[in-house]
Design a protein around this motif. Structure first.
Motif, PDB file in Angstrom:
ATOM      1  N   HIS A  18      49.442  19.597  42.218  1.00  0.00           N
ATOM      2  CA  HIS A  18      49.008  19.927  41.999  1.00  0.00           C
ATOM      3  C   HIS A  18      48.718  20.358  43.166  1.00  0.00           C
ATOM      4  O   HIS A  18      48.446  19.235  44.023  1.00  0.00           O
ATOM      5  N   ALA A  92      38.730  25.394  33.477  1.00  0.00           N
ATOM      6  CA  ALA A  92      39.573  24.655  34.675  1.00  0.00           C
ATOM      7  C   ALA A  92      39.385  23.854  35.775  1.00  0.00           C
ATOM      8  O   ALA A  92      39.165  23.106  35.587  1.00  0.00           O
ATOM      9  N   VAL A 104      42.283  22.279  27.676  1.00  0.00           N
ATOM     10  CA  VAL A 104      43.129  22.039  28.047  1.00  0.00           C
ATOM     11  C   VAL A 104      43.127  23.518  26.899  1.00  0.00           C
ATOM     12  O   VAL A 104      43.744  24.797  26.776  1.00  0.00           O
ATOM     13  N   HIS A 107      41.150  26.924  27.446  1.00  0.00           N
ATOM     14  CA  HIS A 107      42.162  27.507  28.084  1.00  0.00           C
ATOM     15  C   HIS A 107      43.462  28.069  28.001  1.00  0.00           C
ATOM     16  O   HIS A 107      43.733  29.922  28.411  1.00  0.00           O
ATOM     17  N   THR A 115      46.729  37.054  29.035  1.00  0.00           N
ATOM     18  CA  THR A 115      47.248  37.720  28.846  1.00  0.00           C
ATOM     19  C   THR A 115      48.453  38.808  28.699  1.00  0.00           C
ATOM     20  O   THR A 115      49.032  39.739  28.255  1.00  0.00           O
ATOM     21  N   MET A 190      53.488  27.031  31.493  1.00  0.00           N
ATOM     22  CA  MET A 190      52.978  25.525  31.767  1.00  0.00           C
ATOM     23  C   MET A 190      52.947  25.343  30.725  1.00  0.00           C
ATOM     24  O   MET A 190      52.082  24.439  29.853  1.00  0.00           O
ATOM     25  N   ARG A 193      53.812  22.922  28.374  1.00  0.00           N
ATOM     26  CA  ARG A 193      53.487  21.702  28.618  1.00  0.00           C
ATOM     27  C   ARG A 193      52.557  20.713  28.037  1.00  0.00           C
ATOM     28  O   ARG A 193      52.860  19.926  27.656  1.00  0.00           O
TER      29      ARG A 193
HETATM   30  C1  HEM Z   1      41.890  32.721  36.428  1.00  0.00           C
HETATM   31  C2  HEM Z   1      42.877  32.064  35.594  1.00  0.00           C
HETATM   32  C3  HEM Z   1      43.265  30.972  35.373  1.00  0.00           C
HETATM   33  C4  HEM Z   1      42.560  29.997  36.477  1.00  0.00           C
HETATM   34  C5  HEM Z   1      41.708  30.034  37.557  1.00  0.00           C
HETATM   35  C6  HEM Z   1      43.254  28.536  35.966  1.00  0.00           C
HETATM   36  C7  HEM Z   1      43.697  27.610  36.482  1.00  0.00           C
HETATM   37  C8  HEM Z   1      43.901  26.633  35.690  1.00  0.00           C
HETATM   38  C9  HEM Z   1      43.532  24.751  37.036  1.00  0.00           C
HETATM   39  C10 HEM Z   1      43.275  24.638  37.812  1.00  0.00           C
HETATM   40  C11 HEM Z   1      44.633  24.284  35.570  1.00  0.00           C
HETATM   41  C12 HEM Z   1      44.631  22.720  36.089  1.00  0.00           C
HETATM   42  C13 HEM Z   1      46.469  23.087  36.592  1.00  0.00           C
HETATM   43  C14 HEM Z   1      46.701  20.846  37.400  1.00  0.00           C
HETATM   44  O1  HEM Z   1      45.915  20.665  36.672  1.00  0.00           O
HETATM   45  O2  HEM Z   1      47.221  21.078  38.435  1.00  0.00           O
HETATM   46  C15 HEM Z   1      45.229  24.982  34.575  1.00  0.00           C
HETATM   47  C16 HEM Z   1      46.314  24.267  33.686  1.00  0.00           C
HETATM   48  C17 HEM Z   1      46.164  25.262  32.443  1.00  0.00           C
HETATM   49  N1  HEM Z   1      46.831  26.878  32.468  1.00  0.00           N
HETATM   50 FE1  HEM Z   1      45.827  27.835  33.834  1.00  0.00          FE
HETATM   51  N2  HEM Z   1      44.812  28.770  34.862  1.00  0.00           N
HETATM   52  C18 HEM Z   1      44.099  30.460  34.864  1.00  0.00           C
HETATM   53  C19 HEM Z   1      44.893  31.158  34.029  1.00  0.00           C
HETATM   54  C20 HEM Z   1      46.085  30.875  32.438  1.00  0.00           C
HETATM   55  C21 HEM Z   1      46.461  31.424  31.961  1.00  0.00           C
HETATM   56  C22 HEM Z   1      46.875  33.091  32.345  1.00  0.00           C
HETATM   57  C23 HEM Z   1      47.670  30.743  31.424  1.00  0.00           C
HETATM   58  C24 HEM Z   1      47.681  31.253  29.836  1.00  0.00           C
HETATM   59  C25 HEM Z   1      48.897  32.306  29.794  1.00  0.00           C
HETATM   60  C26 HEM Z   1      46.867  29.150  31.950  1.00  0.00           C
HETATM   61  C27 HEM Z   1      47.899  28.043  31.284  1.00  0.00           C
HETATM   62  C28 HEM Z   1      47.506  26.875  31.549  1.00  0.00           C
HETATM   63  C29 HEM Z   1      47.694  25.892  31.149  1.00  0.00           C
HETATM   64  C30 HEM Z   1      48.351  26.170  29.604  1.00  0.00           C
HETATM   65  C31 HEM Z   1      47.300  25.088  31.716  1.00  0.00           C
HETATM   66  C32 HEM Z   1      47.576  23.119  31.018  1.00  0.00           C
HETATM   67  C33 HEM Z   1      48.533  22.626  32.197  1.00  0.00           C
HETATM   68  C34 HEM Z   1      48.579  21.298  31.539  1.00  0.00           C
HETATM   69  O3  HEM Z   1      48.169  20.618  31.456  1.00  0.00           O
HETATM   70  O4  HEM Z   1      49.537  20.527  31.658  1.00  0.00           O
HETATM   71  N3  HEM Z   1      45.844  29.336  32.664  1.00  0.00           N
HETATM   72  N4  HEM Z   1      44.467  26.320  35.419  1.00  0.00           N
END
Ligand code: HEM
Length: 292
Positions: A18, A92, A104, A107, A115, A190, A193
């Motif tokens: 990441h 996040a 999580v 999130h 979406t 993602m 996962r």
């Molecule tokens: C403002 C929009 C968003 C921001 C700022 C954001 C930010 C983040 C960040 C920083 C992470 C951690 C990733 C890492 O560890 O490298 C994350 C994980 C994740 N995001 Fe987002 N995200 C956004 C939108 C979304 C959307 C729209 C979805 C789903 C449709 C989503 C689904 C996920 C999932 C499932 C994870 C967890 C992945 C894991 O733990 O393996 N995110 N996000």
């Protein structure tokens, strides 16, 4: 100090996992600097806005006191999207800066809301709203040139009044599309996962390298959104933009503000009395403003 964090896969391959989290602070400080520079510029240097020509009194008299700007559907979409966006940003990034909680689930739920609301917005904007109103047109480009020339002290005619959206808002919308769609497309993948209600978990869907790149893109879009949302909220709170912000709550803006900044030929509204609009879509725009 790299911009990415790396790990070694079970097959000995070095893969990105990441972004480096200090980029959160880079984005927040960049956003803050932008606000400070802009606020200083407006306070001490900006000149009175000048536009070409005047709206003819005949046209002005036909503009309703409350000019409709955002339908109830569009306003609902905006505020649902805003709630989802803030939830996504806080869930996040708070854990990354030391506020630990089980983030999580909140999130991905907020991600799913975002979406669905964006899918709805794309359909709504394409088939039920004026799709082209948010994309820069020829007059915007000509006026951007005129505004830059005037800014650097060169002779150029004043720009026209704006259509429904000024060029800056259109460019901002473009940046939000790029960052928003990147975070949504990667976020949906993602979700494979983690455990969600939508599909069975499958961390083997992609190779380690592809997953890594996906997390990097998700993170880059995410930190980009920190700066973009800071700018958006700042402009929404600025006194001279309050009429626009109010229109996102109540749906209309005042006739005075409309006539000051907008061109009835470029953004026609229904006339207040009788049934005649100031200009029907696609009809002749000439004669609505006095040249000069
Ligand atoms: C403002 C929009 C968003 C921001 C700022 C954001 C930010 C983040 C960040 C920083 C992470 C951690 C990733 C890492 O560890 O490298 C994350 C994980 C994740 N995001 Fe987002 N995200 C956004 C939108 C979304 C959307 C729209 C979805 C789903 C449709 C989503 C689904 C996920 C999932 C499932 C994870 C967890 C992945 C894991 O733990 O393996 N995110 N996000």
């Amino acid at each position: 100090m790299g911009f990415l964090e790396w790990a070694t896969s079970p097959w000995g391959q070095r893969v990105p996992i990441h972004i480096a989290w200090f980029l959160i602070w880079v984005a927040a400080i960049a956003g803050l600097l932008f606000l400070m520079v802009h606020a200083t510029y407006v306070r001490y240097f900006v000149k009175h806005k000048e536009f070409a020509g005047n709206v003819s009194p005949l046209i002005a008299a036909r503009i309703p006191a409350h000019v409709p700007r955002h339908s109830l559907t569009a306003r609902l979409f905006h505020w649902i999207m805003a709630a989802a966006m803030f939830t996504l940003l806080f869930t996040a990034f708070l854990p990354k800066v030391g506020v630990q909680f089980d983030w999580v689930t909140y999130h991905w739920i907020a991600g799913s809301v975002l979406t669905v609301s964006i899918l709805f917005h794309i359909i709504h904007a394409s088939f039920f709203m004026d799709f082209w109103s948010i994309w820069p047109d020829r007059i915007d480009m000509r006026d951007a040139r005129r505004r830059i020339l005037r800014f650097v002290g060169k002779a150029a005619p004043p720009p026209d009044r704006f259509a429904k959206y000024p060029l800056e808002n259109k460019l901002y919308h473009g940046a939000i599309i790029a960052a928003g769609l990147s975070s949504i497309v990667t976020g949906v993948f993602m979700m494979f996962r983690v455990r969600t209600i939508f599909f069975p978990r499958n961390p083997y869907l992609f190779s380690d390298m592809t997953w890594g790149m996906m997390y990097v893109l998700h993170g880059l879009a995410g930190v980009g959104l920190i700066a973009l949302i800071m700018m958006h909220v700042y402009f929404g709170l600025r006194p001279e933009k309050r009429a626009i912000t109010k229109s996102m709550i109540f749906g209309w803006m005042s006739r005075d503000f409309y006539l000051k900044e907008h061109d009835p030929a470029r953004w026609p509204v229904e006339a207040s009395s009788s049934s005649s609009p100031t200009r029907s879509q696609g009809a002749e725009p000439e004669g609505l403003t006095d040249a000069g």
